[in-house]
Design a protein around this motif. Structure first.
Motif, PDB file in Angstrom:
ATOM      1  N   ALA A   1      -1.859  72.104  17.165  1.00  0.00           N
ATOM      2  CA  ALA A   1      -0.867  72.723  18.047  1.00  0.00           C
ATOM      3  C   ALA A   1      -1.333  72.750  19.492  1.00  0.00           C
ATOM      4  CB  ALA A   1      -0.554  74.138  17.568  1.00  0.00           C
ATOM      5  N   ARG A   2      -2.657  72.894  19.711  1.00  0.00           N
ATOM      6  CA  ARG A   2      -3.167  72.928  21.086  1.00  0.00           C
ATOM      7  C   ARG A   2      -2.940  71.611  21.813  1.00  0.00           C
ATOM      8  NH1 ARG A   2      -7.469  76.143  18.782  1.00  0.00           N
ATOM      9  NH2 ARG A   2      -8.885  74.352  18.686  1.00  0.00           N
ATOM     10  N   ARG A   3      -2.750  70.517  21.069  1.00  0.00           N
ATOM     11  CA  ARG A   3      -2.449  69.230  21.699  1.00  0.00           C
ATOM     12  C   ARG A   3      -1.054  69.211  22.310  1.00  0.00           C
ATOM     13  NH1 ARG A   3      -4.292  65.701  16.415  1.00  0.00           N
ATOM     14  NH2 ARG A   3      -6.518  66.234  16.453  1.00  0.00           N
ATOM     15  N   TYR A   4      -0.201  70.112  21.866  1.00  0.00           N
ATOM     16  CA  TYR A   4       1.190  70.143  22.313  1.00  0.00           C
ATOM     17  C   TYR A   4       1.505  71.410  23.112  1.00  0.00           C
ATOM     18  CZ  TYR A   4       1.975  66.193  19.223  1.00  0.00           C
ATOM     19  OH  TYR A   4       1.926  64.956  18.630  1.00  0.00           O
ATOM     20  N   ALA A   5       0.475  72.010  23.703  1.00  0.00           N
ATOM     21  CA  ALA A   5       0.676  73.236  24.472  1.00  0.00           C
ATOM     22  C   ALA A   5      -0.195  73.222  25.715  1.00  0.00           C
ATOM     23  CB  ALA A   5       0.346  74.464  23.617  1.00  0.00           C
ATOM     24  N   THR A   6       0.308  73.853  26.747  1.00  0.00           N
ATOM     25  CA  THR A   6      -0.451  74.003  27.979  1.00  0.00           C
ATOM     26  C   THR A   6      -0.189  75.405  28.520  1.00  0.00           C
ATOM     27  OG1 THR A   6      -0.941  72.960  30.115  1.00  0.00           O
ATOM     28  CG2 THR A   6       1.373  73.152  29.518  1.00  0.00           C
ATOM     29  N   ALA A   7      -0.981  75.826  29.493  1.00  0.00           N
ATOM     30  CA  ALA A   7      -0.817  77.170  30.048  1.00  0.00           C
ATOM     31  C   ALA A   7      -1.125  77.161  31.536  1.00  0.00           C
ATOM     32  CB  ALA A   7      -1.735  78.161  29.323  1.00  0.00           C
ATOM     33  N   TYR A   8      -0.552  78.144  32.243  1.00  0.00           N
ATOM     34  CA  TYR A   8      -0.755  78.278  33.685  1.00  0.00           C
ATOM     35  C   TYR A   8      -1.225  79.692  34.020  1.00  0.00           C
ATOM     36  CZ  TYR A   8       1.496  73.779  34.422  1.00  0.00           C
ATOM     37  OH  TYR A   8       1.786  72.430  34.408  1.00  0.00           O
ATOM     38  N   TYR A   9      -2.007  79.773  35.086  1.00  0.00           N
ATOM     39  CA  TYR A   9      -2.516  81.054  35.581  1.00  0.00           C
ATOM     40  C   TYR A   9      -2.847  80.877  37.063  1.00  0.00           C
ATOM     41  CZ  TYR A   9      -5.171  85.380  35.901  1.00  0.00           C
ATOM     42  OH  TYR A   9      -5.596  86.627  36.264  1.00  0.00           O
ATOM     43  N   PRO A  10      -2.612  81.865  37.918  1.00  0.00           N
ATOM     44  CA  PRO A  10      -2.126  83.230  37.661  1.00  0.00           C
ATOM     45  C   PRO A  10      -0.602  83.321  37.741  1.00  0.00           C
ATOM     46  CG  PRO A  10      -2.754  83.036  39.948  1.00  0.00           C
ATOM     47  CD  PRO A  10      -3.031  81.683  39.317  1.00  0.00           C
ATOM     48  N   TRP A  11      -0.102  84.556  37.731  1.00  0.00           N
ATOM     49  CA  TRP A  11       1.314  84.809  37.957  1.00  0.00           C
ATOM     50  C   TRP A  11       1.618  84.673  39.453  1.00  0.00           C
ATOM     51  CZ3 TRP A  11       4.159  88.899  34.544  1.00  0.00           C
ATOM     52  CH2 TRP A  11       3.846  88.665  33.187  1.00  0.00           C
ATOM     53  N   ILE A  12       2.886  84.695  39.778  1.00  0.00           N
ATOM     54  CA  ILE A  12       3.314  84.502  41.164  1.00  0.00           C
ATOM     55  C   ILE A  12       4.255  85.622  41.591  1.00  0.00           C
ATOM     56  CG2 ILE A  12       3.038  81.997  41.142  1.00  0.00           C
ATOM     57  CD1 ILE A  12       6.018  81.755  40.502  1.00  0.00           C
TER      58      ILE A  12
ATOM     59  N   GLN B   1       5.043  70.225  15.467  1.00  0.00           N
ATOM     60  CA  GLN B   1       5.791  69.697  14.324  1.00  0.00           C
ATOM     61  C   GLN B   1       6.871  68.714  14.766  1.00  0.00           C
ATOM     62  OE1 GLN B   1       7.083  73.347  12.476  1.00  0.00           O
ATOM     63  NE2 GLN B   1       4.981  73.919  11.943  1.00  0.00           N
ATOM     64  N   MET B   2       7.505  68.982  15.907  1.00  0.00           N
ATOM     65  CA  MET B   2       8.523  68.068  16.422  1.00  0.00           C
ATOM     66  C   MET B   2       7.895  66.821  17.033  1.00  0.00           C
ATOM     67  SD  MET B   2      11.357  69.423  15.611  1.00  0.00           S
ATOM     68  CE  MET B   2      12.463  68.366  16.541  1.00  0.00           C
ATOM     69  N   ALA B   3       6.695  66.965  17.608  1.00  0.00           N
ATOM     70  CA  ALA B   3       5.920  65.851  18.175  1.00  0.00           C
ATOM     71  C   ALA B   3       6.646  65.120  19.296  1.00  0.00           C
ATOM     72  CB  ALA B   3       5.522  64.860  17.077  1.00  0.00           C
ATOM     73  N   ASP B   4       7.585  65.796  19.980  1.00  0.00           N
ATOM     74  CA  ASP B   4       8.259  65.159  21.108  1.00  0.00           C
ATOM     75  C   ASP B   4       8.485  66.135  22.259  1.00  0.00           C
ATOM     76  OD1 ASP B   4      10.242  66.798  20.109  1.00  0.00           O
ATOM     77  OD2 ASP B   4      11.705  65.207  19.768  1.00  0.00           O
ATOM     78  N   ARG B   5       7.801  67.273  22.225  1.00  0.00           N
ATOM     79  CA  ARG B   5       7.966  68.291  23.265  1.00  0.00           C
ATOM     80  C   ARG B   5       6.661  69.062  23.442  1.00  0.00           C
ATOM     81  NH1 ARG B   5      12.882  70.865  19.939  1.00  0.00           N
ATOM     82  NH2 ARG B   5      13.334  68.633  20.002  1.00  0.00           N
ATOM     83  N   VAL B   6       6.549  69.747  24.579  1.00  0.00           N
ATOM     84  CA  VAL B   6       5.328  70.478  24.912  1.00  0.00           C
ATOM     85  C   VAL B   6       5.678  71.930  25.211  1.00  0.00           C
ATOM     86  CG1 VAL B   6       3.416  70.687  26.550  1.00  0.00           C
ATOM     87  CG2 VAL B   6       4.170  68.422  25.803  1.00  0.00           C
ATOM     88  N   ALA B   7       4.861  72.848  24.711  1.00  0.00           N
ATOM     89  CA  ALA B   7       5.023  74.274  24.991  1.00  0.00           C
ATOM     90  C   ALA B   7       4.329  74.618  26.299  1.00  0.00           C
ATOM     91  CB  ALA B   7       4.433  75.102  23.855  1.00  0.00           C
ATOM     92  N   VAL B   8       5.057  75.268  27.202  1.00  0.00           N
ATOM     93  CA  VAL B   8       4.474  75.728  28.466  1.00  0.00           C
ATOM     94  C   VAL B   8       4.288  77.237  28.350  1.00  0.00           C
ATOM     95  CG1 VAL B   8       4.680  75.752  30.963  1.00  0.00           C
ATOM     96  CG2 VAL B   8       5.749  73.916  29.656  1.00  0.00           C
ATOM     97  N   LEU B   9       3.038  77.656  28.221  1.00  0.00           N
ATOM     98  CA  LEU B   9       2.709  79.059  27.995  1.00  0.00           C
ATOM     99  C   LEU B   9       2.042  79.644  29.237  1.00  0.00           C
ATOM    100  CD1 LEU B   9       1.201  78.590  24.415  1.00  0.00           C
ATOM    101  CD2 LEU B   9       3.561  79.187  25.009  1.00  0.00           C
TER     102      LEU B   9
END
Length: 319
Positions: free
Chosen positions: A105-116, A75-83
């Motif tokens: 919403a998936r265009r403005y989100a990314t994710a990382y795996y695994p944990w550290i 909705q803000m269209a100027d930030r990305v969610a790091v999940l």
């Protein structure tokens, strides 16, 4: 402050991050109220929730939180969610696991795996902590932004302050995650843990080619923010042809500079970008309503293949 959050903030700074805001989730409105407060902070470019999968949060609540964060960024269209995914075996359906069902919403989100595994920032003699890697990954984004620019993919970059990974991905697991827009962290001989991916969750959809790359998404976000800020003076000007010409010239000059620096690709400026701010997208009825629209296309991957976006300004009504 939980140790997970503490470790994320420590990883942010250790990997190159600068100023950051900590927003506690409290009260009856919870996360929704917190995200409402973040709307007033125009300088935010990254949003993360290190405690997303904490032991005190049930899966449904975590999925709802992840969905709210991704929706806020869209909705803000100027930030990305790091999940991040839970600290278990990688799931078959990442979007469903995270609760980010909206294609937009998936265009403005990314994710990382695994944990550290990291050293306890508060007690160097304590046992290592197992935490999501997102604070460290976001710090890498900041480091790459500073060293190369937001248009450079934050991949093939080492994570500082990491003792080890909780899961060594196989090539097959990596491919499956990559196809769903999850950025893997892998160990390679002689290099330590590296971020080995730079995709958004939109990569799960084969039709979302231009929205699949994290550096493209963030570059467009940055351009939109910069142009919006640099055209705020238009708010106090009569909305007429002279204003449209001035705004078009200013945005064209800005994008020309980026093209000459190599941020935009193309043998000519015409292949690198275009700007529309005239009577075609600002008819008289728009001017009488006090609305100025600037339509922009930029080539960030291949010449003349434009990723388009729009910047709106509320101005003085035209006479």
């Amino acid at each position: 402050m939980s140790k997970t959050l503490w470790a994320a903030v420590h990883g942010w700074f250790a990997n190159g991050g600068g100023e950051c805001y900590l927003a506690p989730v409290v009260g009856p409105g919870g996360l929704a109220d917190t995200l409402k407060q973040l709307e007033s902070l125009d300088e935010i470019a990254i949003v993360l929730a290190p405690d997303l999968w904490s032991g005190t949060t049930d899966q449904e609540a975590s999925q709802e939180a992840a969905g709210l964060i991704a929706d806020h960024c869209q909705q803000m269209a100027d930030r990305v969610a790091v999940l991040h995914l839970p600290n278990e075996a990688p799931p078959g359906n990442v979007a469903a696991t995270l609760g980010v069902e909206s294609a937009e919403a998936r265009r403005y989100a990314t994710a990382y795996y695994p944990w550290i595994n990291v050293q306890d920032p508060g007690d160097p003699n304590a046992a290592p902590l197992t935490v999501p890697a997102i604070g460290h990954a976001a710090g890498v984004w900041a480091r790459v932004d500073q060293d190369r620019g937001v248009h450079k993919a934050p991949a093939n970059e080492g994570l500082r302050g990491v003792l080890g990974l909780t899961h060594e991905l196989s090539d097959a697991e990596h491919r499956a995650l990559n196809d769903q827009g999850v950025n893997a962290i892998r160990n390679f001989p002689g290099s330590g843990p590296l971020i080995w991916g730079a995709r958004t969750l939109a990569a799960a959809d084969e039709t979302e080619v231009e929205n699949s790359y994290l550096n493209v998404r963030r570059a467009v976000n940055s351009l939109r923010r910069s142009i919006r800020r640099s055209t705020t003076w238009a708010v106090f000007e009569p909305n007429d042809e002279r204003l449209q010409t001035s705004v078009r010239a200013m945005v064209t000059s800005f994008l020309t500079g980026l093209w000459r620096r190599g941020v935009l690709v193309g043998r000519s400026a015409e292949e690198a970008f275009y700007v529309v701010c005239d009577e075609t997208n600002n008819p008289p009825e728009k001017g009488s309503q006090g609305k100025l629209l600037v339509q922009i296309g930029v080539a960030l991957v291949r010449p003349a293949e434009f990723i388009t976006f729009q910047v709106d300004q509320i101005t003085e009504r035209s006479s």
